[in-house]
Design a protein around this motif. Sequence first.
Motif, PDB file in Angstrom:
ATOM      1  N   LYS A  56      28.903  -7.975  17.548  1.00 22.94           N
ATOM      2  CA  LYS A  56      29.420  -9.116  16.790  1.00 22.94           C
ATOM      3  C   LYS A  56      30.918  -8.974  16.519  1.00 22.94           C
ATOM      4  CE  LYS A  56      26.480 -11.017  14.077  1.00 22.94           C
ATOM      5  NZ  LYS A  56      26.118 -12.143  14.857  1.00 22.94           N
TER       6      LYS A  56
ATOM      7  N   GLY B 183      25.610 -10.331  21.360  1.00 24.00           N
ATOM      8  CA  GLY B 183      26.106 -10.852  20.093  1.00 24.00           C
ATOM      9  C   GLY B 183      25.605 -10.045  18.904  1.00 24.00           C
ATOM     10  N   GLU B 184      24.333  -9.669  18.927  1.00 22.41           N
ATOM     11  CA  GLU B 184      23.768  -8.848  17.849  1.00 22.41           C
ATOM     12  C   GLU B 184      24.425  -7.472  17.807  1.00 22.41           C
ATOM     13  OE1 GLU B 184      19.488  -8.454  17.962  1.00 22.41           O
ATOM     14  OE2 GLU B 184      19.278 -10.557  18.557  1.00 22.41           O
ATOM     15  N   LEU B 185      24.604  -6.888  18.956  1.00 27.26           N
ATOM     16  CA  LEU B 185      25.103  -5.525  19.065  1.00 27.26           C
ATOM     17  C   LEU B 185      26.614  -5.426  18.836  1.00 27.26           C
ATOM     18  CD1 LEU B 185      24.084  -2.656  19.864  1.00 27.26           C
ATOM     19  CD2 LEU B 185      24.722  -3.213  22.210  1.00 27.26           C
TER      20      LEU B 185
ATOM     21  N   ALA C  33      22.567 -13.158  23.707  1.00 25.67           N
ATOM     22  CA  ALA C  33      22.054 -12.999  22.347  1.00 25.67           C
ATOM     23  C   ALA C  33      22.079 -11.530  21.919  1.00 25.67           C
ATOM     24  CB  ALA C  33      20.636 -13.560  22.247  1.00 25.67           C
ATOM     25  N   PHE C  34      21.659 -10.643  22.820  1.00 28.90           N
ATOM     26  CA  PHE C  34      21.635  -9.215  22.489  1.00 28.90           C
ATOM     27  C   PHE C  34      23.048  -8.675  22.300  1.00 28.90           C
ATOM     28  CE2 PHE C  34      21.284  -4.675  23.280  1.00 28.90           C
ATOM     29  CZ  PHE C  34      20.246  -4.345  22.415  1.00 28.90           C
TER      30      PHE C  34
ATOM     31  N   LYS D 273      28.285 -18.694  19.281  1.00 28.93           N
ATOM     32  CA  LYS D 273      27.214 -18.868  18.286  1.00 28.93           C
ATOM     33  C   LYS D 273      26.543 -17.534  17.962  1.00 28.93           C
ATOM     34  CE  LYS D 273      26.325 -23.667  19.433  1.00 28.93           C
ATOM     35  NZ  LYS D 273      25.482 -24.590  20.188  1.00 28.93           N
ATOM     36  N   ALA D 274      26.531 -16.620  18.932  1.00 33.15           N
ATOM     37  CA  ALA D 274      25.934 -15.293  18.731  1.00 33.15           C
ATOM     38  C   ALA D 274      26.886 -14.337  18.020  1.00 33.15           C
ATOM     39  CB  ALA D 274      25.501 -14.698  20.070  1.00 33.15           C
ATOM     40  N   GLY D 275      28.119 -14.797  17.742  1.00 31.10           N
ATOM     41  CA  GLY D 275      29.055 -13.975  16.982  1.00 31.10           C
ATOM     42  C   GLY D 275      30.169 -13.322  17.773  1.00 31.10           C
TER      43      GLY D 275
END
Length: 163
Positions: free
Chosen positions: A25, A21-23, A18-19, A80-82
């Motif tokens: 993307k 993906g945020e960082l 998840a992290f 899904k997280a990008g």
Amino acid sequence: MTILIAYDGSDDAKAAIAFAGELLKGESAVVLTVWERAAMASARASAGLMMAIDQLGTEDAAIEVAMRELAEHGADLARKAGLDATPRCDADSVAVWSTIVDVADEIDARLVVTGTRGFGGVRSLLLGSTSDRVLHNAGRPVLVVPAPATDDATDDATDDAET
């Protein structure tokens, strides 16, 4: 840039995905699940459950199928997280951390992402010291994502703030 994300299905590994993906993307990622044949055989032997060699091969094949599914699940989470993620599953007979480092070298990963720890015991895919050993042996940037906060940790922080 290709990043390598170590994934074992634990909450820590999910938080790392998840992290990342945020960082990062949109970046390309390989989601790696490493499993240990030797650990499984050792656990069976220590429990007194000796099996014939042909049964070990059959069991390893079943475990490999499950681990490939786990890697695919991790890649789905990463998408899904990008991230543009693909799954990878490797068996390891030496140490999980060394397989992570070897795969990072093989794919020339610009970054290795891992949680702080994974499951313990026979279900172990990323041992508690794995992230530390990857960090000290990868020869490339490593992002170690801390464990997600639990309700107990949140309650403790709230209690501390109130005193």
